[in-house]
Scaffold this active site. Structure first.
Site, PDB file in Angstrom:
ATOM      1  CG  PHE A   1     -23.276   3.707  -4.961  1.00 22.18           C
ATOM      2  CD1 PHE A   1     -22.699   4.731  -5.704  1.00 22.18           C
ATOM      3  CD2 PHE A   1     -24.587   3.864  -4.513  1.00 22.18           C
ATOM      4  CE1 PHE A   1     -23.425   5.884  -5.996  1.00 22.18           C
ATOM      5  CE2 PHE A   1     -25.307   5.007  -4.800  1.00 22.18           C
ATOM      6  CZ  PHE A   1     -24.722   6.021  -5.539  1.00 22.18           C
TER       7      PHE A   1
ATOM      8  CG  ASN B   1     -29.722   3.605  -7.846  1.00 19.51           C
ATOM      9  OD1 ASN B   1     -29.614   4.357  -8.806  1.00 19.51           O
ATOM     10  ND2 ASN B   1     -29.200   3.875  -6.652  1.00 19.51           N
ATOM     11  N   PRO B   2     -29.197   1.674 -11.435  1.00 18.11           N
ATOM     12  CG  PRO B   2     -29.646   1.806 -13.733  1.00 18.11           C
ATOM     13  CD  PRO B   2     -30.286   2.003 -12.387  1.00 18.11           C
TER      14      PRO B   2
HETATM   15  C1  LIG Z   1     -25.468   3.254  -8.318  1.00 16.27           C
HETATM   16  S1  LIG Z   1     -24.943   1.742  -7.590  1.00 16.27           S
HETATM   17  C2  LIG Z   1     -26.429   1.294  -6.722  1.00 16.27           C
HETATM   18  C3  LIG Z   1     -26.193   0.394  -5.523  1.00 16.27           C
HETATM   19  C4  LIG Z   1     -27.443   0.125  -4.677  1.00 16.27           C
HETATM   20  N1  LIG Z   1     -28.492  -0.512  -5.455  1.00 16.27           N
HETATM   21  C5  LIG Z   1     -27.965   1.416  -4.080  1.00 16.27           C
HETATM   22  O1  LIG Z   1     -28.999   1.911  -4.552  1.00 16.27           O
HETATM   23  O2  LIG Z   1     -27.342   1.929  -3.129  1.00 16.27           O
HETATM   24  C6  LIG Z   1     -24.909   0.675  -8.997  1.00 16.27           C
HETATM   25  C7  LIG Z   1     -24.490  -0.768  -8.708  1.00 16.27           C
HETATM   26  O3  LIG Z   1     -24.530  -1.487  -9.954  1.00 16.27           O
HETATM   27  C8  LIG Z   1     -23.450  -2.401  -9.982  1.00 16.27           C
HETATM   28  N2  LIG Z   1     -23.153  -2.722 -11.392  1.00 16.27           N
HETATM   29  C9  LIG Z   1     -22.432  -2.006 -12.292  1.00 16.27           C
HETATM   30  N3  LIG Z   1     -22.393  -2.633 -13.474  1.00 16.27           N
HETATM   31  C10 LIG Z   1     -23.122  -3.766 -13.330  1.00 16.27           C
HETATM   32  C11 LIG Z   1     -23.451  -4.842 -14.211  1.00 16.27           C
HETATM   33  N4  LIG Z   1     -23.029  -4.858 -15.472  1.00 16.27           N
HETATM   34  N5  LIG Z   1     -24.203  -5.853 -13.721  1.00 16.27           N
HETATM   35  C12 LIG Z   1     -24.634  -5.858 -12.437  1.00 16.27           C
HETATM   36  N6  LIG Z   1     -24.353  -4.861 -11.563  1.00 16.27           N
HETATM   37  C13 LIG Z   1     -23.614  -3.828 -11.993  1.00 16.27           C
HETATM   38  C14 LIG Z   1     -22.317  -1.672  -9.276  1.00 16.27           C
HETATM   39  O4  LIG Z   1     -21.352  -2.587  -8.826  1.00 16.27           O
HETATM   40  C15 LIG Z   1     -23.085  -0.963  -8.156  1.00 16.27           C
HETATM   41  O5  LIG Z   1     -23.126  -1.760  -7.001  1.00 16.27           O
END
Ligand SMILES: C[S@@+](CC[C@H](N)C(=O)[O-])C[C@H]1O[C@@H](n2cnc3c(N)ncnc32)[C@H](O)[C@@H]1O
Length: 295
Positions: free
Chosen positions: A96, A196-197
């Site tokens: 992302f 930031n999920p």
């Molecule tokens: C919207 S992106 C945000 C990335 C970063 N924190 C930013 O703000 O640019 C959401 C992130 O959550 C991770 N993610 C998705 N499902 C997850 C899970 N079950 N556990 C941990 N991380 C997860 C994704 O791989 C992605 O990198």
């Protein structure tokens, strides 16, 4: 687009018009960033060298970059970099791209950090390229950060960014489905949990702009049926890690604030819920203080 025997100034003007016609809003800026990337010049250097002719190899690389951009590929993927607050982050297609509004999440945490004392222990859930975790490690001198992601590719990139920024010693990377692999015996009494999920409802992903729906990884976007799946799980499990008086901080999607506030209130362990807005005046960040009811 015929560019033979043109100088930097002419090429920028033509590309600006072309990108604009193709619906790219920051057309002039993007034309400059892409030409700068191809010629190895900063945007200032492009202006200083306005009359310099552009070499054939540069023109051909530039044409390829412009064509990718017009086909919806994000600018950041083409140049491979995204500035974020005071740091430059390498980006790549499987991870992302950090957004400008997320810089405000870091801003909010800096505000919070001034109310806390000692070395701050922070968990960044879903770290992606490491934007939040690495900015915090860079800006809060006395901090130790756990950067968590389910994606090995994201963690590799975040690690590489940490190495480039000299921050490897302050950030610990954990591959985990949210809190699943975070050992409570080792990581406890945490000051701040930030996330930031993924928060887009599954059925709305197809409606997003091409740059997002076709070029961002789905697991970084998909927040489940109502978009709130990750918030529910994080709110439920964060109390196992936060110290009493510690903070939970979320970036949230448009129109989600009331429902997330309700989730926090229903949990009964969070107080002092506070909303902050983004540059567009939308409610974008929620913070809440955890109170351990047993104390
Ligand atoms: C919207 S992106 C945000 C990335 C970063 N924190 C930013 O703000 O640019 C959401 C992130 O959550 C991770 N993610 C998705 N499902 C997850 C899970 N079950 N556990 C941990 N991380 C997860 C994704 O791989 C992605 O990198």
């Amino acid at each position: 687009m015929e560019t033979r025997s043109f100088c930097i100034k002419d090429i920028l003007k033509m590309t600006d018009e072309y990108l604009n016609k193709k619906g790219i809003s920051n057309s002039r800026l993007e034309a400059e960033v892409l030409l700068g990337n191809v010629t190895g010049m900063s945007r200032v250097e492009l202006y200083v060298n306005f009359d310099r002719p552009v070499a054939d190899e540069e023109k051909s690389a530039y044409r390829k970059a412009i064509s990718k951009r017009v086909n919806g590929e994000p600018l950041q993927h083409i140049v491979g970099l995204q500035p974020f607050r005071h740091i430059n982050l390498k980006v790549k297609p499987e991870v992302f791209i950090p957004r400008p509004e997320t810089e405000l999440v870091v801003e909010r945490i800096l505000e919070i950090s001034r109310q806390l004392s000692g070395r701050l222990k922070i968990i960044d859930i879903g770290t992606g390229s490491g934007a939040i975790a690495l900015s915090l490690a860079y800006e809060i001198l006395d901090s130790y950060i756990y950067a968590v992601d389910i994606s090995e590719t994201a963690l590799d990139l975040a690690r590489e960014n940490a190495l480039n920024l000299g921050l490897l010693g302050k950030v610990f990377f954990i591959k985990s489905d949210l809190f699943e692999n975070i050992d409570k015996e080792v990581v406890s009494q945490v000051d701040i949990i930030v996330a930031n999920p993924p928060y887009i409802p599954t059925n709305l992903i197809e409606n997003l702009q091409i740059e997002v729906k076709d070029f961002e990884p789905k697991e970084a976007l998909d927040g489940g049926k109502d978009g709130l799946g990750f918030y529910r799980r994080i709110i439920r499990d964060s109390s196992e890690y936060l110290k009493s008086g510690g903070f939970l901080v979320f970036e949230i999607g448009d129109g989600q604030s009331e429902r997330i506030i309700k989730l926090l209130k229903d949990n009964n362990c969070f107080e002092k819920i506070q909303l902050s807005k983004d540059y567009a005046g939308k409610e974008r960040i929620i913070s809440a203080v955890y109170r351990n009811q047993q104390l």
